[in-house]
Design an enzyme around this catalytic site. Structure first.
Site, PDB file in Angstrom:
ATOM      1  N   GLY A  14       0.783  -1.243   0.000  1.00 21.02           N
ATOM      2  CA  GLY A  14       0.000   0.000   0.000  1.00 21.02           C
ATOM      3  C   GLY A  14       0.803   1.276   0.000  1.00 21.02           C
ATOM      4  O   GLY A  14       0.294   2.317   0.403  1.00 21.02           O
ATOM      5  N   SER A  20       1.480   8.188   1.800  1.00 23.68           N
ATOM      6  CA  SER A  20       0.758   6.956   2.171  1.00 23.68           C
ATOM      7  C   SER A  20       1.009   6.581   3.628  1.00 23.68           C
ATOM      8  O   SER A  20       2.141   6.676   4.119  1.00 23.68           O
ATOM      9  CB  SER A  20       1.229   5.777   1.312  1.00 23.68           C
ATOM     10  N   ALA A  96     -12.438   1.697  -3.716  1.00 15.67           N
ATOM     11  CA  ALA A  96     -13.832   1.596  -4.153  1.00 15.67           C
ATOM     12  C   ALA A  96     -13.966   2.508  -5.363  1.00 15.67           C
ATOM     13  O   ALA A  96     -13.309   3.557  -5.428  1.00 15.67           O
ATOM     14  CB  ALA A  96     -14.788   2.041  -3.055  1.00 15.67           C
ATOM     15  N   TYR A 156     -18.782   8.213   2.902  1.00  6.60           N
ATOM     16  CA  TYR A 156     -17.791   7.125   3.031  1.00  6.60           C
ATOM     17  C   TYR A 156     -18.442   5.823   2.538  1.00  6.60           C
ATOM     18  O   TYR A 156     -17.765   4.915   2.071  1.00  6.60           O
ATOM     19  CB  TYR A 156     -17.321   7.022   4.481  1.00  6.60           C
ATOM     20  N   LYS A 163     -15.088  -1.636   5.667  1.00  8.17           N
ATOM     21  CA  LYS A 163     -14.221  -1.564   6.862  1.00  8.17           C
ATOM     22  C   LYS A 163     -14.811  -2.370   8.018  1.00  8.17           C
ATOM     23  O   LYS A 163     -14.078  -2.956   8.813  1.00  8.17           O
ATOM     24  CB  LYS A 163     -13.981  -0.113   7.279  1.00  8.17           C
TER      25      LYS A 163
HETATM   26  P1  NAP Z   1      -2.965   5.612  -0.268  1.00 13.23           P
HETATM   27  O1  NAP Z   1      -1.655   6.228  -0.061  1.00 13.23           O
HETATM   28  O2  NAP Z   1      -3.699   5.987  -1.523  1.00 13.23           O
HETATM   29  O3  NAP Z   1      -2.823   4.028  -0.164  1.00 13.23           O
HETATM   30  C1  NAP Z   1      -3.817   3.130  -0.619  1.00 13.23           C
HETATM   31  C2  NAP Z   1      -3.067   1.992  -1.258  1.00 13.23           C
HETATM   32  O4  NAP Z   1      -3.957   0.937  -1.686  1.00 13.23           O
HETATM   33  C3  NAP Z   1      -2.330   2.475  -2.497  1.00 13.23           C
HETATM   34  O5  NAP Z   1      -0.967   2.132  -2.378  1.00 13.23           O
HETATM   35  C4  NAP Z   1      -3.021   1.701  -3.581  1.00 13.23           C
HETATM   36  O6  NAP Z   1      -2.172   1.386  -4.634  1.00 13.23           O
HETATM   37  C5  NAP Z   1      -3.373   0.422  -2.857  1.00 13.23           C
HETATM   38  N1  NAP Z   1      -4.240  -0.415  -3.672  1.00 13.23           N
HETATM   39  C6  NAP Z   1      -5.499  -0.149  -4.122  1.00 13.23           C
HETATM   40  N2  NAP Z   1      -5.913  -1.173  -4.896  1.00 13.23           N
HETATM   41  C7  NAP Z   1      -4.910  -2.095  -4.910  1.00 13.23           C
HETATM   42  C8  NAP Z   1      -4.729  -3.375  -5.513  1.00 13.23           C
HETATM   43  N3  NAP Z   1      -5.690  -3.946  -6.268  1.00 13.23           N
HETATM   44  N4  NAP Z   1      -3.554  -4.041  -5.304  1.00 13.23           N
HETATM   45  C9  NAP Z   1      -2.590  -3.491  -4.573  1.00 13.23           C
HETATM   46  N5  NAP Z   1      -2.686  -2.291  -3.983  1.00 13.23           N
HETATM   47  C10 NAP Z   1      -3.823  -1.606  -4.145  1.00 13.23           C
HETATM   48  O7  NAP Z   1      -3.973   5.948   0.910  1.00 13.23           O
HETATM   49  P2  NAP Z   1      -3.912   5.704   2.494  1.00 13.23           P
HETATM   50  O8  NAP Z   1      -4.830   6.723   3.051  1.00 13.23           O
HETATM   51  O9  NAP Z   1      -2.509   5.609   2.957  1.00 13.23           O
HETATM   52  O10 NAP Z   1      -4.664   4.308   2.642  1.00 13.23           O
HETATM   53  C11 NAP Z   1      -4.086   3.176   3.285  1.00 13.23           C
HETATM   54  C12 NAP Z   1      -5.106   2.475   4.147  1.00 13.23           C
HETATM   55  O11 NAP Z   1      -5.438   3.318   5.255  1.00 13.23           O
HETATM   56  C13 NAP Z   1      -6.423   2.154   3.465  1.00 13.23           C
HETATM   57  O12 NAP Z   1      -6.898   0.901   3.923  1.00 13.23           O
HETATM   58  C14 NAP Z   1      -7.329   3.248   3.959  1.00 13.23           C
HETATM   59  O13 NAP Z   1      -8.699   2.910   3.923  1.00 13.23           O
HETATM   60  C15 NAP Z   1      -6.834   3.359   5.387  1.00 13.23           C
HETATM   61  N6  NAP Z   1      -7.220   4.569   6.114  1.00 13.23           N
HETATM   62  C16 NAP Z   1      -6.958   5.785   5.584  1.00 13.23           C
HETATM   63  C17 NAP Z   1      -7.349   6.925   6.282  1.00 13.23           C
HETATM   64  C18 NAP Z   1      -7.109   8.285   5.708  1.00 13.23           C
HETATM   65  O14 NAP Z   1      -7.751   9.237   6.171  1.00 13.23           O
HETATM   66  N7  NAP Z   1      -6.207   8.449   4.763  1.00 13.23           N
HETATM   67  C19 NAP Z   1      -7.989   6.807   7.528  1.00 13.23           C
HETATM   68  C20 NAP Z   1      -8.222   5.539   8.050  1.00 13.23           C
HETATM   69  C21 NAP Z   1      -7.829   4.425   7.330  1.00 13.23           C
HETATM   70  P3  NAP Z   1      -2.295   2.274  -5.947  1.00 13.23           P
HETATM   71  O15 NAP Z   1      -2.084   3.700  -5.592  1.00 13.23           O
HETATM   72  O16 NAP Z   1      -1.209   1.638  -6.681  1.00 13.23           O
HETATM   73  O17 NAP Z   1      -3.652   2.008  -6.505  1.00 13.23           O
END
Ligand code: NAP
Length: 256
Positions: A14, A20, A96, A156, A163
């Site tokens: 991720g 990230s 999504a 969301y 989730k």
């Molecule tokens: P992010 O930097 O965009 O990371 C999301 C990652 O998921 C990206 O590296 C994306 O890869 C990867 N991904 C999506 N589809 C994929 C696939 N088919 N195979 C492999 N990788 C895939 O955003 P983030 O906010 O750090 O998100 C990381 C986690 O934290 C997620 O589960 C998110 O729901 C959770 N989260 C985020 C927040 C927030 O406010 N940001 C809060 C609570 C929880 P690509 O870019 O290559 O598609």
């Protein structure tokens, strides 16, 4: 009990870019001494991810789209060949279709529901199953969730439902894998401005509301989420499994 991860190997899923959450956890794991394997989804994203990954000495980059079973099988065969054992797995992935994160939840299509659950939830089960045989000395699996699983966060939508399923998978996986001394936990992070977060309509309103209402009167810093990732990966959390740990400046405790 120690945060020291020397002699341990971690695979992190991720890392899209330097914002990230996975990148913050990866940096923390690296500082704690872990050997790192970091994955990126596809060639389109390889360049940015690879540049980042090589900035951590010793870290190696591997491609894996978690919606493809053959890519997961290939990745873990490579990890086994390259490192032998695995100790830590970080799952920081969610997706999504954009239209599902706008408007009303009731409009969610069958296809958006399927994709959100496949990529954001089933992937944890598939990765845990593939990683477990390499976690011969026990291990720690960490995933990322959000409070939209417990409460309605307008827009969301299907991701909140996904989730909730993810948090439930954490409990079932913790039960199954506990006898192999593999722990499975989730971090419920407050909102952090990342690439994925930009896809959520009204995200800046979310940030504002959290900062106003959270007991700590601010938003969480991504490095605070990263530090909790290191805690959960390390022996400092050896008695914790099946848990959802909030790192949200306390926002989740508030009723109003
Ligand atoms: P992010 O930097 O965009 O990371 C999301 C990652 O998921 C990206 O590296 C994306 O890869 C990867 N991904 C999506 N589809 C994929 C696939 N088919 N195979 C492999 N990788 C895939 O955003 P983030 O906010 O750090 O998100 C990381 C986690 O934290 C997620 O589960 C998110 O729901 C959770 N989260 C985020 C927040 C927030 O406010 N940001 C809060 C609570 C929880 P690509 O870019 O290559 O598609």
């Amino acid at each position: 009990m120690s945060f020291n991860l020397e002699g341990r190997t971690a695979v992190v899923f991720g890392v899209a870019n330097k914002r990230s959450i996975a990148w913050s956890i990866a940096q923390g794991l690296h500082k704690a001494g872990a050997q790192l394997a970091i994955t990126y989804q596809n060639e389109r994203l390889a360049l940015e991810a690879k540049d980042l990954i090589v900035s951590l000495p010793g870290a190696e980059a591997f491609q894996c789209d978690v919606s493809k079973d053959d890519e997961i099988d290939r990745l873990f065969a490579t990890l086994k060949e390259r490192y032998g054992k695995l100790h830590v797995l970080v799952h920081s992935i969610a997706f999504a279709p954009a239209e599902a994160l706008k408007g009303e939840f009731v409009a969610t299509t069958r296809e958006s529901f399927r994709i959100a659950h496949d990529v954001s939830v089933y992937s944890l089960v598939a990765l845990a199953r593939a990683a477990a045989p390499l976690m011969e000395d026990g291990g720690s699996i960490v995933t990322l969730t959000y409070n939209g699983s417990q409460r309605v966060v307008p827009r969301y939508n299907v991701m909140g439902v996904a989730k909730a399923a993810l948090e439930c998978c954490v409990r079932y996986l913790a039960y199954d894998l506990g006898k192999r001394n593999i722990r499975v936990n989730a971090i419920s992070a407050g909102p952090v401005k990342t690439l994925s977060a930009r896809g959520i309509a009204d995200f800046s309103d979310m940030l504002k509301a959290h900062a106003e209402r959270a007991p700590l009167k601010r938003n969480v810093n991504v490095n605070e989420v990263g530090a909790t990732g290191v805690f959960l990966a390390s022996d400092a959390s050896s008695g914790t499994t099946g848990a959802v740990i909030y790192v949200d400046c306390g926002y989740n405790i508030m009723g109003f």
